[in-house]
Design a protein around this motif. Structure first.
Motif, PDB file in Angstrom:
ATOM      1  N   TYR A 106       0.857  -1.185   0.000  1.00  0.00           N
ATOM      2  CA  TYR A 106       0.000   0.000   0.000  1.00  0.00           C
ATOM      3  C   TYR A 106       0.894   1.236   0.000  1.00  0.00           C
ATOM      4  CZ  TYR A 106      -4.070  -2.848   1.281  1.00  0.00           C
ATOM      5  OH  TYR A 106      -5.086  -3.763   1.299  1.00  0.00           O
ATOM      6  N   LEU A 118      -2.472   3.363  -4.102  1.00  0.00           N
ATOM      7  CA  LEU A 118      -2.440   1.934  -4.410  1.00  0.00           C
ATOM      8  C   LEU A 118      -2.743   1.173  -3.125  1.00  0.00           C
ATOM      9  CD1 LEU A 118       0.827   2.019  -6.504  1.00  0.00           C
ATOM     10  CD2 LEU A 118      -1.489   1.875  -7.379  1.00  0.00           C
ATOM     11  N   GLY A 120      -4.192  -2.270  -3.021  1.00  0.00           N
ATOM     12  CA  GLY A 120      -4.543  -3.656  -3.252  1.00  0.00           C
ATOM     13  C   GLY A 120      -5.704  -3.875  -4.194  1.00  0.00           C
ATOM     14  N   ARG A 121      -6.097  -2.885  -4.950  1.00  0.00           N
ATOM     15  CA  ARG A 121      -7.146  -3.077  -5.952  1.00  0.00           C
ATOM     16  C   ARG A 121      -6.507  -3.422  -7.288  1.00  0.00           C
ATOM     17  NH1 ARG A 121     -12.286   0.396  -5.625  1.00  0.00           N
ATOM     18  NH2 ARG A 121     -12.888   0.004  -3.480  1.00  0.00           N
ATOM     19  N   SER A 122      -7.310  -3.807  -8.242  1.00  0.00           N
ATOM     20  CA  SER A 122      -6.785  -4.165  -9.561  1.00  0.00           C
ATOM     21  C   SER A 122      -6.325  -2.939 -10.342  1.00  0.00           C
ATOM     22  CB  SER A 122      -7.848  -4.907 -10.366  1.00  0.00           C
ATOM     23  OG  SER A 122      -8.970  -4.062 -10.566  1.00  0.00           O
ATOM     24  N   HIS A 123      -6.704  -1.767  -9.872  1.00  0.00           N
ATOM     25  CA  HIS A 123      -6.343  -0.523 -10.548  1.00  0.00           C
ATOM     26  C   HIS A 123      -5.941   0.520  -9.507  1.00  0.00           C
ATOM     27  CE1 HIS A 123     -10.515  -0.235  -9.275  1.00  0.00           C
ATOM     28  NE2 HIS A 123     -10.347   1.079  -9.237  1.00  0.00           N
ATOM     29  N   CYS A 125      -6.163   3.985  -7.550  1.00  0.00           N
ATOM     30  CA  CYS A 125      -7.234   4.933  -7.248  1.00  0.00           C
ATOM     31  C   CYS A 125      -6.652   6.346  -7.367  1.00  0.00           C
ATOM     32  CB  CYS A 125      -7.782   4.699  -5.847  1.00  0.00           C
ATOM     33  SG  CYS A 125      -8.436   3.044  -5.627  1.00  0.00           S
ATOM     34  N   ARG A 167     -10.210   1.860   0.606  1.00  0.00           N
ATOM     35  CA  ARG A 167      -9.949   0.648   1.364  1.00  0.00           C
ATOM     36  C   ARG A 167     -10.117   0.971   2.842  1.00  0.00           C
ATOM     37  NH1 ARG A 167      -9.825  -4.412  -0.261  1.00  0.00           N
ATOM     38  NH2 ARG A 167      -8.464  -3.866  -1.973  1.00  0.00           N
TER      39      ARG A 167
END
Length: 184
Positions: A106, A118, A120-123, A125, A167
């Motif tokens: 993160y 960043l 932990g998502r696929s993209h 933010c 998150r």
């Protein structure tokens, strides 16, 4: 009967709303018919007053009064007093919030007025920062700390809520975005 008539003519005031707002040095206030403008070292802020609320200025500071009908008068008086006090404090001192990103990988990056988070998502933010907010991502924490500051408390709080929504901090693992020092 006479006491009931006397009680109905008494103007109820909010405990918070009837306290005067002290003006620090370097802060100027312009009170209009339906708005208040505050200017200080940290910036210039304006606010429209709720209906039925008036602000007056004297040597002791600012005073908020409400002539709204019924039980709304003290509620609106307390609300307006708190909002005007936030404007005065923000123009004089400003507000700041620190967000921590906790989790493997993160991090946050700041490029110009764009904050990329960043978590932990696929993209990634991406958040475009408003002009009234200044942001700093200290290099010595490897992008896990976001320091935000602004004279506008409401705008700063909304931006923090937007970033936290990417998150939210998990109650068991502890991963996510949280305020500095927040216990989850």
């Amino acid at each position: 009967m006479a006491t009931e008539a006397a009680e109905s003519t008494v103007v109820r005031q909010s405990r918070v709303g009837k306290r005067p707002i002290a003006l620090p040095k370097g802060v100027t206030v312009n009170v209009g018919d339906r708005s208040v403008a505050v200017e200080g070292p940290k910036g210039k802020l304006t606010m429209d007053l709720p209906p039925g609320v008036s602000v007056s200025r004297d040597a002791g500071g600012l005073h908020v009064a409400s002539d709204a009908p019924g039980a709304d008068a003290p509620r609106l008086q307390g609300l307006a007093r708190a909002l005007v006090a936030n404007l005065v404090h923000g123009a004089a001192v400003g507000y700041s919030r620190t967000l921590e990103l906790q989790g493997t990988g993160y991090r946050a990056e700041l490029k110009g007025r764009t904050l990329t988070v960043l978590v932990g998502r696929s993209h990634p933010c991406v958040v475009e920062l408003p002009e009234a907010i200044s942001c700093e991502v200290p290099k010595d924490f490897k992008g896990t700390i976001i320091e935000l500051s602004s004279p506008n408390k409401a705008l700063l709080g909304q931006l923090c809520a937007t970033i936290r929504r990417f998150r939210p901090a998990a109650p068991y693992g502890g991963k996510g975005v949280r305020f500095k020092g927040e216990q989850v």
